[in-house]
Design an enzyme around this catalytic site. Sequence first.
Site, PDB file in Angstrom:
ATOM      1  CE1 TYR A   1       7.284  -6.887   5.313  1.00 12.67           C
ATOM      2  CE2 TYR A   1       7.873  -6.621   3.003  1.00 12.67           C
ATOM      3  CZ  TYR A   1       7.654  -6.075   4.252  1.00 12.67           C
ATOM      4  OH  TYR A   1       7.770  -4.718   4.443  1.00 12.67           O
TER       5      TYR A   1
ATOM      6  CB  SER B   1       6.102  -2.966   1.362  1.00  7.50           C
ATOM      7  OG  SER B   1       7.322  -3.149   0.683  1.00  7.50           O
TER       8      SER B   1
END
Length: 253
Positions: free
Chosen positions: A151, A138
């Site tokens: 995350y 990401s």
Amino acid sequence: MNLKPGIAWIIGGGSGIGAAVARELAGRGWQVAISGRRLQRLEEVSASHSGIHAYPLDITDANAAAATVAAIAADFGRIDLLLYGAVAATGTPPGSYDAARFAAAFDVNVMGLVRLLDPVITQMSRQPTGGQIAVISSLAGYVGLPRGGAYAATKSALITLCQTMRVELEPKRIIVRLITPGFVKSELTARNRYRMPMLMETEDAAWRIVDGLVRSTRFEIAFPWPMVFVMKAARLLPYRLFFWLSALTLRAR
Ligand SMILES: NC(=O)c1ccc[n+]([C@@H]2O[C@H](COP(=O)([O-])OP(=O)(O)OC[C@H]3O[C@@H](n4cnc5c(N)ncnc54)[C@H](OP(=O)(O)O)[C@@H]3O)[C@@H](O)[C@H]2O)c1
């Protein structure tokens, strides 16, 4: 270079980006195995195209992961492309570093991939044409921002792991690819209660991923470009400026 349709395996193929990539690949003539824990979601996706096949798997189970590699290789003869997109949606509020939540995130997001690597590399090394391992990280993994929590830490780990693997696996004819999207509509982002700049449609993201995978062997597939530019630029800032700007984002939401 234009990768010919072959056998793909998507971890996290029962929803969101993984499901959309499965449909995009199948539409381009690939046979696509999809894995995840929820059988019903896998069956819904596989019912949408005859080229998509469900292989239920909890990626925290190492034995099941190895058995699924063997099952797919037995059913299709090879695995040309592994796409790793499983994610544990474990929220970690700013200022809280709960060990159990971090462990749960790392167990799926990072260790889930690692559990697959040896069996998949063994399988791909046997194949005359080698294979590709593509990992969805990401843009959140580029730098440590407030609210990044577990995350973003897992996504950073995936970036460096892929950088290492890219060079180490090249002699085995295995090409490692890194995918770094911005915000994309999915089950994951549906939970977010904050503004998501440049939120993309799932199918748009899937098209960009598949097109990037089949058209070239470049390391990174990153999008959308304005966000990629901002995040890459953030990596180059001196820390004093970076932390000043970073603190503004903590106050902004
Ligand atoms: N959406 C975004 O904005 C965005 C942005 C950048 C990167 N990404 C990345 O894109 C990837 C796909 O995410 P998404 O946004 O499409 O979210 P999603 O729809 O929630 O997909 C995540 C998938 O992971 C699977 N999964 C979770 N735990 C698993 C386990 N233990 N074993 C096997 N599968 C498991 C889930 O299936 P089950 O629950 O059925 O197991 C689900 O299909 C993730 O790596 C995510 O971090 C997303």
